[in-house]
Design an enzyme around this catalytic site. Sequence first.
Site, PDB file in Angstrom:
ATOM      1  N   CYS A 167     -14.271   2.274  -0.084  1.00 56.10           N
ATOM      2  CA  CYS A 167     -13.235   2.839  -0.961  1.00 56.10           C
ATOM      3  C   CYS A 167     -13.196   2.104  -2.291  1.00 56.10           C
ATOM      4  CB  CYS A 167     -11.882   2.740  -0.276  1.00 56.10           C
ATOM      5  SG  CYS A 167     -11.528   1.064   0.273  1.00 56.10           S
ATOM      6  N   GLU A 176      -3.852   4.685   1.682  1.00 55.85           N
ATOM      7  CA  GLU A 176      -4.988   4.092   0.959  1.00 55.85           C
ATOM      8  C   GLU A 176      -6.067   5.145   0.982  1.00 55.85           C
ATOM      9  OE1 GLU A 176      -4.807   1.325  -0.469  1.00 55.85           O
ATOM     10  OE2 GLU A 176      -3.137   0.345   0.527  1.00 55.85           O
TER      11      GLU A 176
END
Length: 678
Positions: free
Chosen positions: A296, A257
């Site tokens: 993110c 990720e």
Amino acid sequence: MSHILQSFARDAWVTPEQGLVDIPSAIDGRVVARASSAGLDFAALVRHAREVGGANLRAMNFHQRADMLKALSAYLSERKEQLYALAADTGATRRDNAIDIDGGLVTLAAFASRGRRELPDTNFVTEGEVEALSKRGSFVGQHILTPLHGVAVHINAFNFPCWGLLEKLAPALLAGVPVIAKPATATAYVAEALVKLIEESKLLPPGALQLVCGRLCDLFDYLGGQDVIAFTGSLETSEKLRSHPNVARHSIRFIAERDSLNAAVLGSDITPADPEFDLFVREIVREMTAKAGQKCTAIRRVLVPRAQESAVIDALKGRLGEVRLGDPRHDDKAMGPLVSRGQREAVRAAIATLQREADIVFGNPMTCAGEGIDAEAGAYISPVLLRAREPMQAREVHATEAFGPVATVLAYDDVDQAIELVRRGEGSLVASLFTYDDAVAEQMILGLAPYHGRLLIVDRDDAAESTGHGTPLPALLHGGPGRAGGGEELGGLRSVYHYMQRTAIQASPCRLAKLTGAWTRGAPAAATAVHPFKLNYNELEIGQSIETASRPITLDDIEHFAHFTGDTFYAHMDEAAAKANPFFPGRVAHGYLILAFAAGLFVDPAPGPLLANYGLDNLRFLKPVSPDDTIKVKLTVKQKSAARRPEYGEVRWDVEVVNQNNEPVARYDLLTMSARPA
Ligand code: NAP
């Protein structure tokens, strides 16, 4: 004296003595903690996880592990204020901490309840239906998933020291795989405190969780094909770790990720008069300022129809001007500093790169003012909004992640161009779309879905309850293709299955039934002398079966049922119309009539251990039943599973209704609750 972070290795806390790295406070730069992993024996950590942690976890079943997570979530929830107090030095406001700390606890609890509800009380999962592989049915196939016998190495980014650790920990432990967690050094003091609470709780078995504060050194050298690496962080670190020779040699599962240039798009149908306009502006500002933009999932690219560009910029400037920046320990502050001055330098450098093709329209990355701010010692930065000069020529805006309160507005001319611009991000975690037009929504959803792990469509109908652009949810996928890393986390049981091996088992139905505890067609069925509804949960055995007497279905039955229920559909009532239908030979019995007569054939009417019928699964009507056909039922105990309360058990019955030629006319699973004496 600043706090020296300990690692939790082989079920003991270890204090490092060498190679200590200072960790500064985001607020004023003082050293809050020091970290190092020097002296840890990484081979021994990996061995301990596999031999002690893995064995202990696999000795439990899914329900026991789910209960463990539930208890852990409750234990931590009662003590979360300790984490809140520590996390202020990472720059997190109370609102930011709610995302990180409460978000982590909610995720833990969500996996606990999924484990209880959706997984069996065994240590493996069957996936999908039994596959028929042969003509006579003596050879079938079934996929199963079993826990890997390795260790999960979890490497986390600095921005979510609690959520990041817990959202990875929960699925791995539920699967039965032990964890070595490595938090990012910049905020490792919060992760260390979290693991100390977990350890104090004594809820996890020995070896289930180890913590490394500091570098992972040679740990990757000891990993093999049963291990999993789950990484969250930058593209550069992920590339480096993924190319470790052991990862390729042993095909080690690598879930990444990483950074993502997420977009929000204002639909071409929206003007400032529409409610979606204000919703869009509010969402951009929230995403720029929550965690000071260090998420993110934060919105980095703001796409707007060219005609609305200046209206959007004006509205954003107005709202950004109202953001209260300051000491995160004061609850009235909406945005705190970045995690460190080093991170601020990285953000300033990224803004300078973006300025090659975009102008700053709000904020100044070099100055920052606000109540209680020490702009020199602390890592504060003002929100910065940029505007791309030539959106179709811009390159950096699709490639440069300024991991702070920074976003760039790009004007587009039509929907195709908006899609093309978003796709230039080369794969993102999430994009959001603000539109109230069906055609725009469909074109954008289908154009953007292949490039994203999650798409949020906001409009006046769902805004009030929307969970927002930036919030990953336990039930929904978190991850994205390409630049976003190609990983998939969360998404319900999908993330649990990352820690399990899928195996296709090919065998006889009998062998399969013995393994899975689920009767399958073709496996022996034993006729019972006693009606199985008279047997309690403990007495019922998989494969016990009865075959009922036959009963005819007459035209009178069909007409009576039609008038009684009001279902006078022509296929039951009008011979000519029914014949003209490609599926029917003439008038036929209602499917529901077949079900009702089937129940009449198989029930045992007296009060007994069978308590309730709570539904049917997989119902199929396979062949029409004409007037004067006869039907009978084969009822077989297919599967038993524990219910939420110990007094009951759930019993799944295979029901097959056949006609006078023994041809199946209907099949389904009947679901009942049966008493379970202690
Ligand atoms: P980073 O510098 O890439 O670090 C990520 C993690 O990798 C840290 O724990 C770091 O440890 C560790 N690491 C670095 N080099 C390593 C090595 N050689 N071997 C083993 N571990 C190593 O990223 P970050 O600055 O912490 O986080 C910011 C980035 O994460 C941003 O790009 C953001 O977009 C991304 N992010 C992505 C997601 C997502 O879910 N997609 C979520 C959050 C953040 P040290 O701290 O000790 O160096």
